[in-house]
Design a protein around this motif. Structure first.
Motif, PDB file in Angstrom:
ATOM      1  N   GLU A 138      -1.558   6.414  14.347  1.00  0.00           N
ATOM      2  CA  GLU A 138      -0.498   5.624  14.987  1.00  0.00           C
ATOM      3  C   GLU A 138      -0.193   4.384  14.146  1.00  0.00           C
ATOM      4  O   GLU A 138       0.963   4.005  13.992  1.00  0.00           O
ATOM      5  CB  GLU A 138      -0.906   5.236  16.413  1.00  0.00           C
ATOM      6  N   GLN A 139      -1.223   3.771  13.604  1.00  0.00           N
ATOM      7  CA  GLN A 139      -1.027   2.612  12.725  1.00  0.00           C
ATOM      8  C   GLN A 139      -0.219   3.018  11.493  1.00  0.00           C
ATOM      9  O   GLN A 139       0.650   2.280  11.031  1.00  0.00           O
ATOM     10  CB  GLN A 139      -2.383   2.030  12.312  1.00  0.00           C
ATOM     11  N   GLY A 140      -0.483   4.195  10.962  1.00  0.00           N
ATOM     12  CA  GLY A 140       0.253   4.705   9.820  1.00  0.00           C
ATOM     13  C   GLY A 140       1.715   4.962  10.151  1.00  0.00           C
ATOM     14  O   GLY A 140       2.605   4.649   9.356  1.00  0.00           O
ATOM     15  N   HIS A 141       1.958   5.538  11.338  1.00  0.00           N
ATOM     16  CA  HIS A 141       3.345   5.760  11.751  1.00  0.00           C
ATOM     17  C   HIS A 141       4.091   4.439  11.860  1.00  0.00           C
ATOM     18  O   HIS A 141       5.230   4.327  11.394  1.00  0.00           O
ATOM     19  CB  HIS A 141       3.398   6.501  13.098  1.00  0.00           C
ATOM     20  N   ALA A 142       3.454   3.438  12.454  1.00  0.00           N
ATOM     21  CA  ALA A 142       4.097   2.127  12.605  1.00  0.00           C
ATOM     22  C   ALA A 142       4.379   1.505  11.238  1.00  0.00           C
ATOM     23  O   ALA A 142       5.467   0.963  11.000  1.00  0.00           O
ATOM     24  CB  ALA A 142       3.219   1.206  13.447  1.00  0.00           C
ATOM     25  N   ALA A 143       3.414   1.589  10.339  1.00  0.00           N
ATOM     26  CA  ALA A 143       3.584   1.010   9.002  1.00  0.00           C
ATOM     27  C   ALA A 143       4.680   1.740   8.225  1.00  0.00           C
ATOM     28  O   ALA A 143       5.499   1.106   7.551  1.00  0.00           O
ATOM     29  CB  ALA A 143       2.267   1.063   8.230  1.00  0.00           C
ATOM     30  N   PHE A 144       4.721   3.065   8.332  1.00  0.00           N
ATOM     31  CA  PHE A 144       5.738   3.820   7.605  1.00  0.00           C
ATOM     32  C   PHE A 144       7.128   3.592   8.202  1.00  0.00           C
ATOM     33  O   PHE A 144       8.113   3.498   7.470  1.00  0.00           O
ATOM     34  CB  PHE A 144       5.387   5.310   7.561  1.00  0.00           C
ATOM     35  N   ASP A 145       7.213   3.478   9.523  1.00  0.00           N
ATOM     36  CA  ASP A 145       8.498   3.161  10.151  1.00  0.00           C
ATOM     37  C   ASP A 145       9.012   1.803   9.663  1.00  0.00           C
ATOM     38  O   ASP A 145      10.194   1.652   9.357  1.00  0.00           O
ATOM     39  CB  ASP A 145       8.372   3.155  11.674  1.00  0.00           C
ATOM     40  N   ALA A 146       8.115   0.817   9.579  1.00  0.00           N
ATOM     41  CA  ALA A 146       8.496  -0.512   9.092  1.00  0.00           C
ATOM     42  C   ALA A 146       8.919  -0.441   7.627  1.00  0.00           C
ATOM     43  O   ALA A 146       9.881  -1.097   7.212  1.00  0.00           O
ATOM     44  CB  ALA A 146       7.343  -1.499   9.270  1.00  0.00           C
ATOM     45  N   SER A 205      -7.761   9.963  -4.389  1.00  0.00           N
ATOM     46  CA  SER A 205      -7.938   8.506  -4.455  1.00  0.00           C
ATOM     47  C   SER A 205      -6.880   7.779  -3.629  1.00  0.00           C
ATOM     48  O   SER A 205      -7.173   6.782  -2.961  1.00  0.00           O
ATOM     49  CB  SER A 205      -7.933   8.018  -5.903  1.00  0.00           C
ATOM     50  N   HIS A 206      -5.648   8.279  -3.621  1.00  0.00           N
ATOM     51  CA  HIS A 206      -4.602   7.651  -2.806  1.00  0.00           C
ATOM     52  C   HIS A 206      -4.869   7.859  -1.319  1.00  0.00           C
ATOM     53  O   HIS A 206      -4.633   6.953  -0.511  1.00  0.00           O
ATOM     54  CB  HIS A 206      -3.226   8.178  -3.191  1.00  0.00           C
ATOM     55  N   LEU A 209       0.828  -1.198   0.000  1.00  0.00           N
ATOM     56  CA  LEU A 209       0.000   0.000   0.000  1.00  0.00           C
ATOM     57  C   LEU A 209       0.872   1.262   0.000  1.00  0.00           C
ATOM     58  O   LEU A 209       0.627   2.195  -0.755  1.00  0.00           O
ATOM     59  CB  LEU A 209      -0.930  -0.003   1.215  1.00  0.00           C
ATOM     60  N   ILE A 210       1.908   1.262   0.801  1.00  0.00           N
ATOM     61  CA  ILE A 210       2.790   2.428   0.888  1.00  0.00           C
ATOM     62  C   ILE A 210       3.761   2.466  -0.287  1.00  0.00           C
ATOM     63  O   ILE A 210       4.183   3.540  -0.712  1.00  0.00           O
ATOM     64  CB  ILE A 210       3.571   2.421   2.222  1.00  0.00           C
ATOM     65  N   HIS A 211       4.091   1.332  -0.839  1.00  0.00           N
ATOM     66  CA  HIS A 211       5.128   1.223  -1.871  1.00  0.00           C
ATOM     67  C   HIS A 211       4.804   2.014  -3.148  1.00  0.00           C
ATOM     68  O   HIS A 211       5.698   2.387  -3.883  1.00  0.00           O
ATOM     69  CB  HIS A 211       5.369  -0.252  -2.195  1.00  0.00           C
ATOM     70  N   PRO A 238       4.419   5.038  -5.438  1.00  0.00           N
ATOM     71  CA  PRO A 238       5.188   6.286  -5.270  1.00  0.00           C
ATOM     72  C   PRO A 238       4.441   7.474  -4.663  1.00  0.00           C
ATOM     73  O   PRO A 238       4.981   8.152  -3.783  1.00  0.00           O
ATOM     74  CB  PRO A 238       5.664   6.609  -6.689  1.00  0.00           C
ATOM     75  N   ILE A 239       3.236   7.747  -5.087  1.00  0.00           N
ATOM     76  CA  ILE A 239       2.523   8.907  -4.517  1.00  0.00           C
ATOM     77  C   ILE A 239       2.183   8.643  -3.055  1.00  0.00           C
ATOM     78  O   ILE A 239       2.280   9.533  -2.216  1.00  0.00           O
ATOM     79  CB  ILE A 239       1.275   9.270  -5.342  1.00  0.00           C
ATOM     80  N   ARG A 240       1.838   7.406  -2.732  1.00  0.00           N
ATOM     81  CA  ARG A 240       1.547   7.079  -1.329  1.00  0.00           C
ATOM     82  C   ARG A 240       2.799   7.189  -0.472  1.00  0.00           C
ATOM     83  O   ARG A 240       2.717   7.616   0.679  1.00  0.00           O
ATOM     84  CB  ARG A 240       0.917   5.695  -1.228  1.00  0.00           C
ATOM     85  N   THR A 241       3.933   6.826  -1.029  1.00  0.00           N
ATOM     86  CA  THR A 241       5.192   6.999  -0.293  1.00  0.00           C
ATOM     87  C   THR A 241       5.416   8.482  -0.020  1.00  0.00           C
ATOM     88  O   THR A 241       5.783   8.875   1.092  1.00  0.00           O
ATOM     89  CB  THR A 241       6.386   6.429  -1.094  1.00  0.00           C
ATOM     90  N   ARG A 242       5.168   9.321  -1.013  1.00  0.00           N
ATOM     91  CA  ARG A 242       5.319  10.774  -0.834  1.00  0.00           C
ATOM     92  C   ARG A 242       4.343  11.316   0.207  1.00  0.00           C
ATOM     93  O   ARG A 242       4.701  12.184   1.007  1.00  0.00           O
ATOM     94  CB  ARG A 242       5.119  11.502  -2.154  1.00  0.00           C
ATOM     95  N   ILE A 243       3.105  10.823   0.190  1.00  0.00           N
ATOM     96  CA  ILE A 243       2.105  11.253   1.170  1.00  0.00           C
ATOM     97  C   ILE A 243       2.593  10.923   2.575  1.00  0.00           C
ATOM     98  O   ILE A 243       2.606  11.772   3.471  1.00  0.00           O
ATOM     99  CB  ILE A 243       0.736  10.579   0.905  1.00  0.00           C
ATOM    100  N   MET A 244       2.998   9.679   2.776  1.00  0.00           N
ATOM    101  CA  MET A 244       3.433   9.241   4.099  1.00  0.00           C
ATOM    102  C   MET A 244       4.683  10.004   4.533  1.00  0.00           C
ATOM    103  O   MET A 244       4.805  10.395   5.693  1.00  0.00           O
ATOM    104  CB  MET A 244       3.667   7.732   4.104  1.00  0.00           C
ATOM    105  N   ALA A 245       5.601  10.250   3.604  1.00  0.00           N
ATOM    106  CA  ALA A 245       6.829  10.987   3.922  1.00  0.00           C
ATOM    107  C   ALA A 245       6.518  12.429   4.301  1.00  0.00           C
ATOM    108  O   ALA A 245       7.185  13.010   5.162  1.00  0.00           O
ATOM    109  CB  ALA A 245       7.796  10.935   2.747  1.00  0.00           C
ATOM    110  N   ALA A 246       5.511  13.010   3.687  1.00  0.00           N
ATOM    111  CA  ALA A 246       5.127  14.388   4.008  1.00  0.00           C
ATOM    112  C   ALA A 246       4.458  14.469   5.374  1.00  0.00           C
ATOM    113  O   ALA A 246       4.631  15.451   6.100  1.00  0.00           O
ATOM    114  CB  ALA A 246       4.190  14.936   2.930  1.00  0.00           C
ATOM    115  N   LEU A 247       3.706  13.443   5.740  1.00  0.00           N
ATOM    116  CA  LEU A 247       2.971  13.457   7.005  1.00  0.00           C
ATOM    117  C   LEU A 247       3.817  13.000   8.193  1.00  0.00           C
ATOM    118  O   LEU A 247       3.571  13.414   9.327  1.00  0.00           O
ATOM    119  CB  LEU A 247       1.728  12.567   6.903  1.00  0.00           C
ATOM    120  N   ALA A 248       4.802  12.150   7.953  1.00  0.00           N
ATOM    121  CA  ALA A 248       5.578  11.553   9.042  1.00  0.00           C
ATOM    122  C   ALA A 248       6.237  12.562   9.984  1.00  0.00           C
ATOM    123  O   ALA A 248       6.230  12.350  11.196  1.00  0.00           O
ATOM    124  CB  ALA A 248       6.616  10.586   8.474  1.00  0.00           C
ATOM    125  N   PRO A 249       6.805  13.664   9.487  1.00  0.00           N
ATOM    126  CA  PRO A 249       7.484  14.586  10.409  1.00  0.00           C
ATOM    127  C   PRO A 249       6.545  15.429  11.273  1.00  0.00           C
ATOM    128  O   PRO A 249       6.991  16.068  12.220  1.00  0.00           O
ATOM    129  CB  PRO A 249       8.302  15.499   9.500  1.00  0.00           C
TER     130      PRO A 249
END
Length: 98
Positions: free
Chosen positions: A79-87, A49-50, A9-11, A13-24
């Motif tokens: 919190e689930q998103g943070h855990a998934a993105f950290d992994a 949609s993403h 799901l995160i892999h 590219p746009i979802r990776t960018r979304i998660m990277a923007a939100l993580a900090p």
């Protein structure tokens, strides 16, 4: 690492960018849709949609309200998103260091 797999799901590219923007962001903080759109360089429809896919997975939360008379959409990582993105980041580091 032999059997490790990325979070599909995160892999994307746009979802990776979304998660990277939100993580900090500080836990519980929200980012405005227009700012997320700028950071990810996505169109409104594509970003929407993403975000829906990430929200369905429980990785982000979406808040819709009004700022004065204007509709406002804001997004934050759960919190689930943070855990998934950290992994996911750990997976990438392992892959790159191998």
């Amino acid at each position: 690492m032999k059997n490790a797999q990325p979070d599909r799901l995160i892999h994307q590219p746009i979802r990776t960018r979304i998660m990277a923007a939100l993580a900090p962001l500080a836990r519980g903080s929200l980012l405005e849709f227009r700012d997320l759109k700028t950071l990810t360089e996505a169109t409104d429809g594509n970003l929407g949609s993403h975000l829906t896919a990430l929200e369905t997975a429980g990785y982000v939360r979406i808040s819709k309200d009004f700022h004065g008379k204007r509709p406002r959409t804001r997004v934050g990582m759960t919190e689930q998103g943070h855990a998934a993105f950290d992994a996911y980041r750990s997976y990438l580091r392992t892959l790159l260091d191998a």
